[in-house]
Enzyme design. Sequence first.
Site, PDB file in Angstrom:
ATOM      1  N   ARG A   1      80.937  61.995  55.128  1.00  0.00           N
ATOM      2  CA  ARG A   1      80.966  60.619  55.656  1.00  0.00           C
ATOM      3  C   ARG A   1      82.321  60.006  55.332  1.00  0.00           C
ATOM      4  NH1 ARG A   1      76.193  58.629  57.557  1.00  0.00           N
ATOM      5  NH2 ARG A   1      74.301  59.738  56.971  1.00  0.00           N
TER       6      ARG A   1
ATOM      7  N   SER B   1      75.236  66.055  67.665  1.00  0.00           N
ATOM      8  CA  SER B   1      74.141  65.239  68.184  1.00  0.00           C
ATOM      9  C   SER B   1      74.289  65.208  69.691  1.00  0.00           C
ATOM     10  CB  SER B   1      74.214  63.824  67.595  1.00  0.00           C
ATOM     11  OG  SER B   1      73.031  63.110  67.861  1.00  0.00           O
TER      12      SER B   1
ATOM     13  N   ARG C   1      83.190  68.713  59.542  1.00  0.00           N
ATOM     14  CA  ARG C   1      81.945  69.288  59.023  1.00  0.00           C
ATOM     15  C   ARG C   1      81.900  70.794  59.253  1.00  0.00           C
ATOM     16  NH1 ARG C   1      77.039  64.857  59.548  1.00  0.00           N
ATOM     17  NH2 ARG C   1      78.218  63.120  58.655  1.00  0.00           N
TER      18      ARG C   1
ATOM     19  N   ARG D   1      85.389  55.392  61.915  1.00  0.00           N
ATOM     20  CA  ARG D   1      84.142  54.658  61.672  1.00  0.00           C
ATOM     21  C   ARG D   1      84.178  54.014  60.292  1.00  0.00           C
ATOM     22  NH1 ARG D   1      79.728  59.074  64.059  1.00  0.00           N
ATOM     23  NH2 ARG D   1      80.828  59.425  66.016  1.00  0.00           N
TER      24      ARG D   1
ATOM     25  N   GLU E   1      73.842  67.517  59.628  1.00  0.00           N
ATOM     26  CA  GLU E   1      74.061  67.329  61.062  1.00  0.00           C
ATOM     27  C   GLU E   1      75.513  67.645  61.408  1.00  0.00           C
ATOM     28  OE1 GLU E   1      75.171  63.873  64.090  1.00  0.00           O
ATOM     29  OE2 GLU E   1      73.767  63.257  62.516  1.00  0.00           O
TER      30      GLU E   1
END
Length: 422
Positions: A281, A356, A395, A266, A353
């Site tokens: 990130r 999801s 994460r 990403r 987070e």
Amino acid sequence: MINRELLNNDEGIAAILKNLKKRNQPQELFKNIQNTAGKYKEKQQKLELLQAERNKISKDVGILKAKGEEPEKVESLLTEVKTISDKLKILKEEKEKSEEEYVALLINIPNILDDDIPAGADENDNIEIRTFGKKPEFNFKVLPHYEIGELENLIDFERGVKLAGSRFYVYNENIARLERDLISFMLKTHEKNGYKERMVPFLVKDDCMKNTGQFPKFKEEYYRMDKDELNLIPTAEVPLTNLYYDEILKEEDLPVNLTAATACFRREAGSAGKDTRGLIRVHQFNKVELVKFCLPAESTNELEKLTANAEAILKKLELHYRVVLLCSADTSFSSAKTYDIEVWMPGLERWLEISSCSNFRDFQARRAMIRYKEKESGKNKLVHTLNGSGVAAGRLVAALMEYHQTADKKIDFEKIYEKISI
């Protein structure tokens, strides 16, 4: 893509406008769609009238020829048929162009939210549903994962930047092994819960990105190889969902539950300045994904099961987490309902987070033409699709590094491995 039939009645139009307002999206887009839809329908009606006229004249010609009467009139009618055919050709081209414009606009309308989604402006309006465990207590100051990672030579951020630029990293032996073993642990756990593992390409065609909702609206957020017309996947959701692109499944085979571990890529273009340190990130990371295909009547319950399957990983690792229901503004473009699972990070001192889980209902299936044959009616109907992280490996590594620090600034790997035995 939303059901275009909603545009054909006042109730459907009201639902779309209500949804855009709830999502804080501009309603001008819908007005453009209505205008284009009007032009398309107008051309369609003209086309049908002309076709009917041509068919009638052709029938008259046939009758006259059969009787061998009025050859001059037959010739005149044939000229008229040709004139109408020429008009039809032009009108068909105009209709096709209107259809393309119509679909290009329609594809930018977000999914209709479920009724229980709270209205909100941003993530601060998300609603906490439940929590698991308690915040861990330490008799020393816990370092963020990136600090202890550099201090103990576990993660080499400097060489990651040297190789590929900012927001890349290199794992050294202990963390490299840990993430690999965590991925194996997650896949085995999901297999026990009924998911079938797939190994999929990391590159996909444009249609695949369009079918799951990444294109065209968010095209700039992903990496594309223009020469080959392929895209690096942002998540295994894309190839897994598209496995059944333009296929018809058997009703008795549903639900289909799939899982895959892949690298994800990403740009993170919209997150400048956010979480620039560490594993939060980054432009490339590993993730285990869960994808479901199910009957429409079952997708609400399947979302709860999917979320519980992702939670099972965190429960096994005894991490403190919470499940939140995303508000209207925070729910993704393609989703009708999303739960985020957030783990407490003692080093960062905040929630993060880590998964999801979303129900897309028939939004993705309509784009990808993923259907099932209903046994009772024999008709082909759209499936519902769902997906969730099960979970993000980087994460998870970051969380475990913060939970299992020792007072002498080490990581207790032995304790971590006790938890992931399966």
